[in-house]
Design an enzyme around this catalytic site. Sequence first.
Site, PDB file in Angstrom:
ATOM      1  CG  HIS A 239      -1.842  -1.209   1.205  1.00 23.11           C
ATOM      2  ND1 HIS A 239      -2.941  -1.280   0.397  1.00 23.11           N
ATOM      3  CD2 HIS A 239      -1.783  -2.383   1.869  1.00 23.11           C
ATOM      4  CE1 HIS A 239      -3.541  -2.454   0.577  1.00 23.11           C
ATOM      5  NE2 HIS A 239      -2.842  -3.142   1.460  1.00 23.11           N
TER       6      HIS A 239
ATOM      7  N   GLY B 142       5.522 -23.237   8.719  1.00 19.67           N
ATOM      8  CA  GLY B 142       4.264 -22.641   9.138  1.00 19.67           C
ATOM      9  C   GLY B 142       4.409 -21.205   9.615  1.00 19.67           C
TER      10      GLY B 142
ATOM     11  NE  ARG C 162      19.464  -9.729   9.487  1.00 21.02           N
ATOM     12  CZ  ARG C 162      19.131  -8.761   8.654  1.00 21.02           C
ATOM     13  NH1 ARG C 162      19.158  -8.972   7.371  1.00 21.02           N
ATOM     14  NH2 ARG C 162      18.749  -7.570   9.088  1.00 21.02           N
TER      15      ARG C 162
END
Length: 180
Positions: free
Chosen positions: A113, A140, A178
Amino acid sequence: MTEFEKMQAGEWFNTLDPEVDDLRSVTRQAVWQHNHLPPAERGHCGPLLREMCGAFDDSAYLEAPFHCAYGFNLFLGPMVYLNVGCVVLDSAPVRIGARSMLGPQVKLLCPEHHHDPKLRGEGQEIARPITLGEDVWIGGGATVLGGVTVGDGAIIGAGAVVTRDVAPGTTVTGVPARPR
């Protein structure tokens, strides 16, 4: 250009535009069908959703519930598996390579946005594609942001937020993700 054409071209567009909103409305019906059909009737994917996908290999599998924004920008290769609760905001192309697996609650988020509050309030957004190579595993609750490419064989740890490309064969974890 129409707002839809701007979206497809990767330019700033108005997500509140009636044509763009109508496309999401059609997709909502297909997603609703997928999420509410009995598993034996749904098969690997609800028929309306499968029909609207950019590509859906017969061996790919979407668990329910599932959500996507448009469908036509979703491309699933052979033996791709999306576990329960996956969300794909496919305002740009999302390509998932063969044998890639997404754990529960994984989010692939193409839109950004506008940072200017006035323009954001007017519905301005831009969408960047997401590409997952072959044999990618996403744990997950992980989130992959627009503009990211994940290389073949990479692993994204559960709960990670991926804001940059991931090299092939690399494991990334954390917020932001990372290499481990």
